[in-house]
Design a protein around this motif. Structure first.
Motif, short mmCIF file in Angstrom:
data_model
loop_
_atom_site.label_atom_id
_atom_site.label_comp_id
_atom_site.label_asym_id
_atom_site.label_seq_id
_atom_site.Cartn_x
_atom_site.Cartn_y
_atom_site.Cartn_z
N MET A 231 -84.85 -84.38 -94.86
CA MET A 231 -83.60 -85.03 -94.50
C MET A 231 -83.22 -84.64 -93.08
SD MET A 231 -82.50 -86.61 -97.36
CE MET A 231 -80.72 -86.66 -97.39
N VAL A 232 -82.86 -85.65 -92.28
CA VAL A 232 -82.43 -85.41 -90.90
C VAL A 232 -81.22 -86.28 -90.62
CG1 VAL A 232 -83.03 -85.79 -88.48
CG2 VAL A 232 -84.69 -84.75 -89.99
N ARG A 233 -80.22 -85.71 -89.96
CA ARG A 233 -79.06 -86.48 -89.53
C ARG A 233 -79.18 -86.74 -88.05
NH1 ARG A 233 -74.35 -88.28 -91.13
NH2 ARG A 233 -74.56 -87.32 -93.18
N ILE A 234 -79.16 -88.03 -87.65
CA ILE A 234 -79.21 -88.42 -86.25
C ILE A 234 -77.91 -89.10 -85.88
CG2 ILE A 234 -81.73 -88.61 -86.27
CD1 ILE A 234 -81.42 -91.64 -86.50
N LEU B 183 -81.31 -89.68 -92.53
CA LEU B 183 -82.62 -90.24 -92.85
C LEU B 183 -83.33 -89.36 -93.89
CD1 LEU B 183 -83.92 -90.95 -89.22
CD2 LEU B 183 -83.26 -92.70 -90.88
N ARG B 184 -84.04 -90.02 -94.78
CA ARG B 184 -84.93 -89.30 -95.70
C ARG B 184 -86.37 -89.73 -95.40
NH1 ARG B 184 -83.17 -90.93 -100.26
NH2 ARG B 184 -81.98 -89.08 -100.91
N GLY B 185 -87.21 -88.77 -95.00
CA GLY B 185 -88.61 -89.04 -94.73
C GLY B 185 -89.49 -88.46 -95.81
N THR B 186 -90.76 -88.22 -95.48
CA THR B 186 -91.71 -87.65 -96.43
C THR B 186 -92.34 -86.41 -95.81
OG1 THR B 186 -93.54 -88.99 -95.58
CG2 THR B 186 -92.25 -89.90 -97.40
N THR B 187 -92.83 -85.52 -96.67
CA THR B 187 -93.59 -84.35 -96.24
C THR B 187 -94.94 -84.39 -96.92
OG1 THR B 187 -91.58 -83.05 -95.98
CG2 THR B 187 -93.65 -81.85 -96.09
N GLY B 188 -96.01 -84.40 -96.12
CA GLY B 188 -97.36 -84.49 -96.67
C GLY B 188 -97.94 -83.14 -97.01
N GLY C 60 -97.97 -80.46 -94.47
CA GLY C 60 -96.70 -79.88 -94.07
C GLY C 60 -95.98 -80.66 -92.99
N LEU C 61 -96.61 -81.72 -92.47
CA LEU C 61 -95.97 -82.55 -91.47
C LEU C 61 -94.90 -83.43 -92.12
CD1 LEU C 61 -99.08 -83.75 -89.44
CD2 LEU C 61 -97.37 -82.09 -88.68
N HIS C 62 -93.81 -83.61 -91.40
CA HIS C 62 -92.75 -84.50 -91.85
C HIS C 62 -92.88 -85.83 -91.12
CE1 HIS C 62 -91.22 -80.80 -93.46
NE2 HIS C 62 -90.98 -80.30 -92.26
N VAL C 63 -92.81 -86.95 -91.86
CA VAL C 63 -92.99 -88.28 -91.29
C VAL C 63 -91.78 -89.13 -91.64
CG1 VAL C 63 -94.49 -90.28 -91.10
CG2 VAL C 63 -95.49 -88.03 -91.56
N PHE C 64 -91.21 -89.75 -90.63
CA PHE C 64 -90.08 -90.66 -90.79
C PHE C 64 -90.50 -92.03 -90.26
CE2 PHE C 64 -88.52 -86.40 -90.52
CZ PHE C 64 -87.48 -86.33 -91.44
N ARG C 65 -90.51 -93.02 -91.13
CA ARG C 65 -91.02 -94.34 -90.78
C ARG C 65 -89.90 -95.38 -90.77
NH1 ARG C 65 -94.81 -92.06 -94.48
NH2 ARG C 65 -96.89 -91.78 -93.56
N GLY C 66 -90.10 -96.43 -89.96
CA GLY C 66 -89.14 -97.53 -89.96
C GLY C 66 -87.77 -97.14 -89.46
N VAL D 16 -91.69 -91.27 -86.53
CA VAL D 16 -91.67 -89.91 -85.99
C VAL D 16 -92.51 -89.02 -86.89
CG1 VAL D 16 -90.26 -87.93 -85.32
CG2 VAL D 16 -89.34 -90.25 -85.08
N VAL D 17 -93.46 -88.29 -86.29
CA VAL D 17 -94.25 -87.29 -87.01
C VAL D 17 -93.95 -85.94 -86.37
CG1 VAL D 17 -96.56 -86.52 -87.67
CG2 VAL D 17 -96.09 -88.96 -87.44
N THR D 18 -93.53 -84.97 -87.18
CA THR D 18 -93.13 -83.68 -86.63
C THR D 18 -93.57 -82.54 -87.54
OG1 THR D 18 -91.26 -82.33 -85.88
CG2 THR D 18 -90.85 -83.85 -87.70
N PRO D 19 -93.96 -81.41 -86.96
CA PRO D 19 -94.28 -80.24 -87.77
C PRO D 19 -93.05 -79.59 -88.40
CG PRO D 19 -95.41 -80.14 -85.65
CD PRO D 19 -94.36 -81.23 -85.56
N GLY D 20 -91.85 -79.85 -87.84
CA GLY D 20 -90.67 -79.22 -88.40
C GLY D 20 -89.38 -79.78 -87.83
#
Length: 454
Positions: A1-4, A9-14, A17-23, A82-86
């Motif tokens: 979860m990230v607030r911009i 936003l709710r993304g996924t964690t694979g 361990g990477l977090h991915v936010f699409r669309g 967005v793909v991010t390690p953290g």
């Protein structure tokens, strides 16, 4: 979860361990209108699936890259991944990807452009941008469209990165924009656009067709007339299908007899926001570090296997050698020579510039070191590139060493402004010809003289 700035936003964690936010929407726009800020939303927005991509015809280089997966198409396509390690306060370097596709096809949300390898190996944040294409993005027509809407979309995405990327663990002061083909050409345009000042610190231009100049006002008006005649109705109310059909008719007409002048008619135009009438790509040479390079056989992607080309190869007074020489000549004219001239100009103006030529090729492929050949070494994964004809005869694991080397160079550049140690800064006027780092089948980068490219 990230607030911009616009909401949560709710993304996924694979498994990695990477977090991915699409669309993720970075702007909104009505047809033929500049992008505007996104309206804030209430609640939590699902960012687990890709958003729509710009309406487009079938992807042109699928015979080289393989057929991409299907994506929803919509004019409401101003979204990014967005793909991010953290999602922390680490302030990681940020790499923003602009896809290619001759300004009429493509999407950064294609699986072959996935940035997870770069994010994992480099501890960086990777952003992939979708923007408007074709007539919807680059038609310039008085009273209808101001032109350069795709460039304005890219600027809106970069402003979104500046304002929001810290929430994803990124550093807005350490942004590298990288792109290939039309994406790289877009970056060259952004270097000339005052509105892009301060939005990125470094740039990587991969296979930019730098001989392709922005449309002059007269040229843009001519394409506008072609489009009006091809459409036969009001562009503001026509269906998307009608827009795409008219767009294709314009592309065919602009290419001339036999399609010999097959350069994109829908492309950036000079003297239209954000490009000034006299655009200078070297004005920020001291502020933006640059990598610029090409592959050694760019035109194979566009010409190999085409009916007219195979007929020429069969002629006794032309043959394969003659066609190969012509393809090499066009590669020098469209890609190599103007890229080296830009590198020369940037370096002469005091910029830190690095140049390369990618020469690796797959053993069973007829395409050689063609346009797009370096992309599997940087982006995507085994599955997304499994059906690419340009990689015929090569196992994915065989590409691993060169891939790590190339990704390391891009990542080190994003962090420090300099790639690997053997990549010396470009010096204008080096003799004989130009000199650059050649990335070849021996998996080593080396300085290579090339005569006749200048």
């Amino acid at each position: 979860m990230v607030r911009i700035s616009s909401g949560e936003l709710r993304g996924t964690t694979g498994e990695s361990g990477l977090h991915v936010f699409r669309g993720v929407p970075y702007a909104r726009a009505d047809r033929f209108a500049p992008p505007e800020p996104v309206e804030p939303w209430a609640g939590v927005r699902d960012a687990t699936r890709h958003g729509p991509i710009s309406p487009q015809p079938p992807v042109r280089p699928e015979s080289v890259m393989g057929v991409p997966e299907e994506h929803e198409q919509s004019e409401d396509c101003l979204n990014l991944t967005v793909v991010t390690p953290g999602t922390d306060d680490r302030k990681r370097p940020v790499l923003v990807w602009l896809h290619g596709g001759a300004y009429v096809t493509g999407a950064s949300s294609f699986a072959c452009y996935d940035g997870q390898r770069l994010a994992a190996e480099g501890d960086v944040v990777v952003v992939g941008v979708n923007y408007r294409l074709g007539a919807l993005g680059y038609l310039k027509l008085d009273g209808v469209s101001p032109g350069n809407l795709g460039l304005l979309d890219q600027l809106a995405a970069l402003r979104w990165v500046r304002d929001n990327i810290a929430h994803f663990g990124g550093d807005p002061e350490q942004v590298t924009v990288f792109g290939q083909s039309a994406g790289a050409h877009s970056i060259a345009c952004l270097l000339a656009a005052p509105a892009a000042d301060g939005l990125f610190r470094r740039a990587v231009l991969q296979s930019a067709p730098m001989a392709l100049k922005p449309l002059t006002p007269a040229g843009a008006a001519r394409i506008g007339r072609y489009f009006t005649a091809a459409l036969g109705t009001d562009p503001r109310t026509a269906s998307v299908a009608e827009i795409l059909q008219a767009q294709q008719r314009v592309i065919v007409r602009a290419a001339g007899p036999g399609g010999l002048y097959s350069v994109p008619p829908f492309r950036p135009a000079a003297a239209a926001d954000p490009l000034p009438p006299a655009a200078s790509m070297v004005r920020r040479a001291r502020e933006v570090d640059v990598i610029i390079g090409t592959t050694s056989a760019e035109m194979n992607t566009f010409l190999n296997g085409k009916p007219g080309i195979t007929q020429l190869e069969a002629l006794p007074f032309v043959g394969r050698r003659g066609v190969a020489a012509a393809k090499a000549g066009i590669t020098r004219w469209m890609f190599d020579a103007p890229s080296r001239r830009l590198a020369d100009a940037l370096a002469a103006a005091g910029g830190r510039v690095f140049t390369y030529r990618f020469a690796w090729h797959a053993p069973a492929s007829t395409y050689g070191a063609c346009h797009c050949i370096e992309l599997p070494f940087l982006l995507g994964d085994r599955e997304s590139w499994a059906a690419a004809p340009m990689l015929a005869g090569t196992e994915w694991d065989e590409m691993a060493q060169l891939g790590r080397k190339l990704r390391s160079a891009w990542l080190e550049f994003a962090k420090t402004g300099a790639p690997l140690p053997e990549w010396q800064r470009h010096s204008p006027g080096a003799a004989p010809g130009m000199r650059w780092v050649e990335i070849g089948p021996d998996l080593r980068a080396r300085r290579t003289p090339v005569a006749g490219v200048g």
